[in-house]
Design an enzyme around this catalytic site. Structure first.
Site, mmCIF file in Angstrom:
data_model
loop_
_atom_site.group_PDB
_atom_site.id
_atom_site.type_symbol
_atom_site.label_atom_id
_atom_site.label_comp_id
_atom_site.label_asym_id
_atom_site.label_seq_id
_atom_site.Cartn_x
_atom_site.Cartn_y
_atom_site.Cartn_z
ATOM 1 N N GLY A 171 4.902 5.286 -8.625
ATOM 2 C CA GLY A 171 4.174 4.201 -7.978
ATOM 3 C C GLY A 171 2.863 3.879 -8.677
ATOM 4 O O GLY A 171 2.202 4.754 -9.242
ATOM 5 N N HIS A 194 7.060 6.273 -1.163
ATOM 6 C CA HIS A 194 8.099 7.054 -1.825
ATOM 7 C C HIS A 194 9.485 6.480 -1.523
ATOM 8 O O HIS A 194 10.361 6.459 -2.391
ATOM 9 C CB HIS A 194 8.026 8.520 -1.387
ATOM 10 N N LYS A 223 0.191 3.098 -7.169
ATOM 11 C CA LYS A 223 -0.952 3.547 -6.365
ATOM 12 C C LYS A 223 -1.724 4.629 -7.115
ATOM 13 O O LYS A 223 -2.948 4.642 -7.128
ATOM 14 C CB LYS A 223 -0.487 4.074 -5.012
ATOM 15 N N ASP A 224 -1.012 5.568 -7.744
ATOM 16 C CA ASP A 224 -1.636 6.568 -8.607
ATOM 17 C C ASP A 224 -1.543 6.061 -10.047
ATOM 18 O O ASP A 224 -0.850 6.641 -10.882
ATOM 19 C CB ASP A 224 -0.927 7.916 -8.459
ATOM 20 N N GLN A 226 -2.442 8.322 -13.011
ATOM 21 C CA GLN A 226 -1.366 9.301 -13.194
ATOM 22 C C GLN A 226 -0.168 8.654 -13.886
ATOM 23 O O GLN A 226 0.417 9.228 -14.821
ATOM 24 C CB GLN A 226 -0.952 9.859 -11.839
ATOM 25 N N SER A 253 0.315 5.975 2.174
ATOM 26 C CA SER A 253 0.041 7.293 1.614
ATOM 27 C C SER A 253 0.274 8.345 2.674
ATOM 28 O O SER A 253 -0.021 8.133 3.856
ATOM 29 C CB SER A 253 -1.411 7.382 1.129
ATOM 30 N N SER A 254 0.800 9.499 2.250
ATOM 31 C CA SER A 254 0.970 10.604 3.197
ATOM 32 C C SER A 254 -0.371 11.067 3.744
ATOM 33 O O SER A 254 -0.448 11.600 4.851
ATOM 34 C CB SER A 254 1.702 11.764 2.511
ATOM 35 N N ARG A 255 -1.452 10.864 3.001
ATOM 36 C CA ARG A 255 -2.777 11.272 3.463
ATOM 37 C C ARG A 255 -3.263 10.439 4.648
ATOM 38 O O ARG A 255 -4.156 10.879 5.389
ATOM 39 C CB ARG A 255 -3.785 11.180 2.320
#
Length: 225
Positions: A113, A3, A115-116, A119, A151-153
């Protein structure tokens, strides 16, 4: 990191930089996933201030959905595979809230991004088809030196799982086929939801240590397929 990279590019290319922060309940089909999703507002605001952001829009769910989840945006093509198939209602939630946020921000450009990527693909087409006037700008996935997508995950992973997680990227880039990539990940203890190829890219979603991770790469990255 991912982000932050979006914000840095926005700041470099525009006169005003705004960030929206909203954990959207409408896009979570698993209540436990929604409950566990990292929320670090104070740290986020400190990071954004350091990056020179002008405005932060962080509405409450009651503000975004004042009449409840009554109206929603649907898509009948790309949203029927991968994330759309495995997470019922996910893209309805994503498109509905993104359209609301685009209408609120009235931005010239919005940065998403890769990454998704699914989406990004759906949102780009939605923004164009609904004449939002906002250009959706794709930004490359930010990766750790190991190849693991930021990733926040990742913060939910145990130390052992964090060491194993880069195998996701390795399987995407080195396997000759999607079947070979899936088999390699399952042999390492991943619970694979899908490995598929669409739009010239290879995608994966898999669980590790109870945490759902996704990634994608351009087809042929790292090895000719």
């Amino acid at each position: 990191k991912g982000h932050g990279a979006l914000v840095e590019r926005c700041r470099a290319e525009n006169e005003i930089a705004m960030v929206t922060i909203f954990v959207n309940p409408a896009q979570f089909n698993d209540p436990n996933d929604l409950r566990r999703y990292p929320r670090t507002m104070e740290a986020d605001l400190a990071l954004l201030e350091g990056l020179g952001v002008d405005d932060v829009l962080a509405p409450a769910a009651s503000e975004m959905y004042p009449a409840g989840y009554r109206f929603r945006v649907t898509e009948n093509e790309a949203a029927g595979v991968m994330e759309g198939l495995h997470r019922p209602g996910f893209f309805e939630g994503v498109m509905t809230v993104v359209l609301k946020l685009l209408n609120l921000a009235r931005a010239d450009r919005a940065y998403f991004g890769e990454k998704d990527y699914q989406q990004l693909h759906v949102v780009s087409n939605m923004a164009r088809d609904f004449f939002t006037g906002t250009e959706i700008v794709p930004c490359p996935t930010v990766r750790e030196p190991s190849g693991l997508a930021a990733s926040s995950r990742n913060a939910l992973l145990s130390p052992g799982a964090l060491e194993k997680a880069p195998l996701l990227y390795r399987a995407l880039t080195t396997a000759a086929t999607v079947g070979e990539a899936k088999a390699a990940l399952e042999a390492e203890g991943f619970r694979v939801e899908y490995v598929e190829e669409h739009w010239g890219r290879r995608f994966v979603a898999a669980f590790l240590d109870g945490v759902r991770l996704i990634d994608n790469v351009p087809r042929g990255e790292g090895k000719e397929h």
